[in-house]
Scaffold this motif. Sequence first.
Motif, PDB file in Angstrom:
ATOM      1  N   ARG A  92      55.059 -42.930  29.495  1.00  0.00           N
ATOM      2  CA  ARG A  92      54.445 -42.501  30.758  1.00  0.00           C
ATOM      3  C   ARG A  92      55.572 -42.427  31.794  1.00  0.00           C
ATOM      4  O   ARG A  92      56.304 -43.396  31.989  1.00  0.00           O
ATOM      5  CB  ARG A  92      53.381 -43.485  31.205  1.00  0.00           C
ATOM      6  CG  ARG A  92      52.700 -43.078  32.509  1.00  0.00           C
ATOM      7  CD  ARG A  92      51.601 -44.047  32.907  1.00  0.00           C
ATOM      8  NE  ARG A  92      50.534 -43.979  31.930  1.00  0.00           N
ATOM      9  CZ  ARG A  92      49.858 -45.034  31.482  1.00  0.00           C
ATOM     10  NH1 ARG A  92      50.146 -46.246  31.920  1.00  0.00           N
ATOM     11  NH2 ARG A  92      48.904 -44.892  30.596  1.00  0.00           N
ATOM     12  N   ARG A  94      56.739 -41.459  35.775  1.00  0.00           N
ATOM     13  CA  ARG A  94      56.315 -41.168  37.143  1.00  0.00           C
ATOM     14  C   ARG A  94      57.492 -41.350  38.078  1.00  0.00           C
ATOM     15  O   ARG A  94      58.398 -42.152  37.817  1.00  0.00           O
ATOM     16  CB  ARG A  94      55.134 -42.017  37.573  1.00  0.00           C
ATOM     17  CG  ARG A  94      55.446 -43.446  37.904  1.00  0.00           C
ATOM     18  CD  ARG A  94      54.215 -44.204  38.414  1.00  0.00           C
ATOM     19  NE  ARG A  94      54.608 -45.481  38.973  1.00  0.00           N
ATOM     20  CZ  ARG A  94      54.899 -45.702  40.253  1.00  0.00           C
ATOM     21  NH1 ARG A  94      54.814 -44.732  41.132  1.00  0.00           N
ATOM     22  NH2 ARG A  94      55.273 -46.896  40.672  1.00  0.00           N
ATOM     23  N   CYS A  95      57.504 -40.584  39.149  1.00  0.00           N
ATOM     24  CA  CYS A  95      58.511 -40.748  40.193  1.00  0.00           C
ATOM     25  C   CYS A  95      58.039 -41.877  41.082  1.00  0.00           C
ATOM     26  O   CYS A  95      56.971 -41.789  41.703  1.00  0.00           O
ATOM     27  CB  CYS A  95      58.672 -39.443  40.981  1.00  0.00           C
ATOM     28  SG  CYS A  95      59.473 -38.153  40.015  1.00  0.00           S
ATOM     29  N   ALA A  96      58.813 -42.954  41.137  1.00  0.00           N
ATOM     30  CA  ALA A  96      58.391 -44.159  41.844  1.00  0.00           C
ATOM     31  C   ALA A  96      58.872 -44.194  43.292  1.00  0.00           C
ATOM     32  O   ALA A  96      58.192 -44.740  44.156  1.00  0.00           O
ATOM     33  CB  ALA A  96      58.896 -45.397  41.104  1.00  0.00           C
ATOM     34  N   ASN A 100      59.568 -36.621  44.155  1.00  0.00           N
ATOM     35  CA  ASN A 100      58.215 -36.254  43.746  1.00  0.00           C
ATOM     36  C   ASN A 100      58.251 -35.613  42.372  1.00  0.00           C
ATOM     37  O   ASN A 100      59.149 -34.816  42.091  1.00  0.00           O
ATOM     38  CB  ASN A 100      57.615 -35.215  44.710  1.00  0.00           C
ATOM     39  CG  ASN A 100      57.344 -35.791  46.076  1.00  0.00           C
ATOM     40  OD1 ASN A 100      56.832 -36.890  46.206  1.00  0.00           O
ATOM     41  ND2 ASN A 100      57.699 -35.036  47.099  1.00  0.00           N
ATOM     42  N   CYS A 101      57.272 -35.936  41.545  1.00  0.00           N
ATOM     43  CA  CYS A 101      57.065 -35.249  40.279  1.00  0.00           C
ATOM     44  C   CYS A 101      55.636 -35.507  39.847  1.00  0.00           C
ATOM     45  O   CYS A 101      54.994 -36.448  40.317  1.00  0.00           O
ATOM     46  CB  CYS A 101      58.057 -35.706  39.200  1.00  0.00           C
ATOM     47  SG  CYS A 101      57.929 -37.435  38.703  1.00  0.00           S
ATOM     48  N   ARG A 102      55.154 -34.684  38.965  1.00  0.00           N
ATOM     49  CA  ARG A 102      53.806 -34.864  38.433  1.00  0.00           C
ATOM     50  C   ARG A 102      53.874 -35.951  37.359  1.00  0.00           C
ATOM     51  O   ARG A 102      54.663 -35.825  36.413  1.00  0.00           O
ATOM     52  CB  ARG A 102      53.334 -33.552  37.837  1.00  0.00           C
ATOM     53  CG  ARG A 102      51.898 -33.594  37.351  1.00  0.00           C
ATOM     54  CD  ARG A 102      51.459 -32.238  36.925  1.00  0.00           C
ATOM     55  NE  ARG A 102      51.593 -31.353  38.085  1.00  0.00           N
ATOM     56  CZ  ARG A 102      51.287 -30.083  38.091  1.00  0.00           C
ATOM     57  NH1 ARG A 102      50.838 -29.523  36.991  1.00  0.00           N
ATOM     58  NH2 ARG A 102      51.436 -29.352  39.169  1.00  0.00           N
ATOM     59  N   PRO A 103      53.076 -37.013  37.477  1.00  0.00           N
ATOM     60  CA  PRO A 103      53.064 -38.032  36.418  1.00  0.00           C
ATOM     61  C   PRO A 103      52.724 -37.376  35.078  1.00  0.00           C
ATOM     62  O   PRO A 103      51.919 -36.441  35.017  1.00  0.00           O
ATOM     63  CB  PRO A 103      51.963 -38.998  36.849  1.00  0.00           C
ATOM     64  CG  PRO A 103      51.830 -38.782  38.324  1.00  0.00           C
ATOM     65  CD  PRO A 103      52.137 -37.322  38.554  1.00  0.00           C
ATOM     66  N   SER A 104      53.342 -37.862  34.017  1.00  0.00           N
ATOM     67  CA  SER A 104      53.134 -37.246  32.708  1.00  0.00           C
ATOM     68  C   SER A 104      53.228 -38.296  31.611  1.00  0.00           C
ATOM     69  O   SER A 104      53.801 -39.365  31.796  1.00  0.00           O
ATOM     70  CB  SER A 104      54.170 -36.143  32.481  1.00  0.00           C
ATOM     71  OG  SER A 104      55.482 -36.648  32.637  1.00  0.00           O
ATOM     72  N   LEU A 141      62.877 -43.146  38.750  1.00  0.00           N
ATOM     73  CA  LEU A 141      61.843 -42.822  37.770  1.00  0.00           C
ATOM     74  C   LEU A 141      61.407 -44.096  37.059  1.00  0.00           C
ATOM     75  O   LEU A 141      62.240 -44.933  36.697  1.00  0.00           O
ATOM     76  CB  LEU A 141      62.366 -41.845  36.718  1.00  0.00           C
ATOM     77  CG  LEU A 141      62.755 -40.454  37.185  1.00  0.00           C
ATOM     78  CD1 LEU A 141      63.293 -39.644  36.010  1.00  0.00           C
ATOM     79  CD2 LEU A 141      61.590 -39.744  37.808  1.00  0.00           C
ATOM     80  N   GLU A 142      60.115 -44.216  36.859  1.00  0.00           N
ATOM     81  CA  GLU A 142      59.561 -45.328  36.089  1.00  0.00           C
ATOM     82  C   GLU A 142      59.184 -44.780  34.718  1.00  0.00           C
ATOM     83  O   GLU A 142      58.404 -43.840  34.609  1.00  0.00           O
ATOM     84  CB  GLU A 142      58.340 -45.880  36.807  1.00  0.00           C
ATOM     85  CG  GLU A 142      57.723 -47.072  36.120  1.00  0.00           C
ATOM     86  CD  GLU A 142      56.520 -47.575  36.870  1.00  0.00           C
ATOM     87  OE1 GLU A 142      56.702 -48.367  37.807  1.00  0.00           O
ATOM     88  OE2 GLU A 142      55.397 -47.135  36.523  1.00  0.00           O
TER      89      GLU A 142
END
Length: 187
Positions: A92, A94-96, A100-104, A141-142
């Motif tokens: 998973r 996500r941009c923490a 910005n980014c769409r979680p995927s 990024l996480e």
Amino acid sequence: EPKDASAADGPGLEETTCMLGERLQQTFRRNVSVGDWQFVSRAPQQTHGPNKPGLASQTASSTAILQLDYAPTGLVVLGFLRSDDERMGALRVRCAQGCNCRPSVHSGWHTQRSSVMALAVINVSTNSIPSTAIGSRACILELQHVARRAHEQVSRFMLFAVIVAPHITASSNKRVLEDMRKGLAKT
């Protein structure tokens, strides 16, 4: 030639940076992780064949934090193991902070009887993000290893590469992405 991501001054904001092997290890050595992410010379389940170094997790819910010095818009491409091994989990993303980014979610499992490197393409933007204490262009990024099925006890995930490609978007240049795939396939 990609610049070494471990250099003291960090990667240039205009350059494509590819982190494989020792470069990947050095990048994650200076970042935070929660859980059992560790750098290995080969996948724990790999008993023969050439070494394929990368970052491995054997426990779902383990999280790696990746801080990138990043340009306003571009791609982060993650190269990871996709296998028919039923124990393969997912990642998973996500941009923490700072971008910005769409979680995927990217599955490390497939039904084909093979083990291949797959690519997760993350479109990242920092255009509307104010400067932070970590730096005006840093992107955090996480990366969380998750089980493929809820309540699975055993799960695995393996990350081989991180590519930072400033000023390239997935929609703007498909040829560049194909070149990345071909280049990583040779490693």
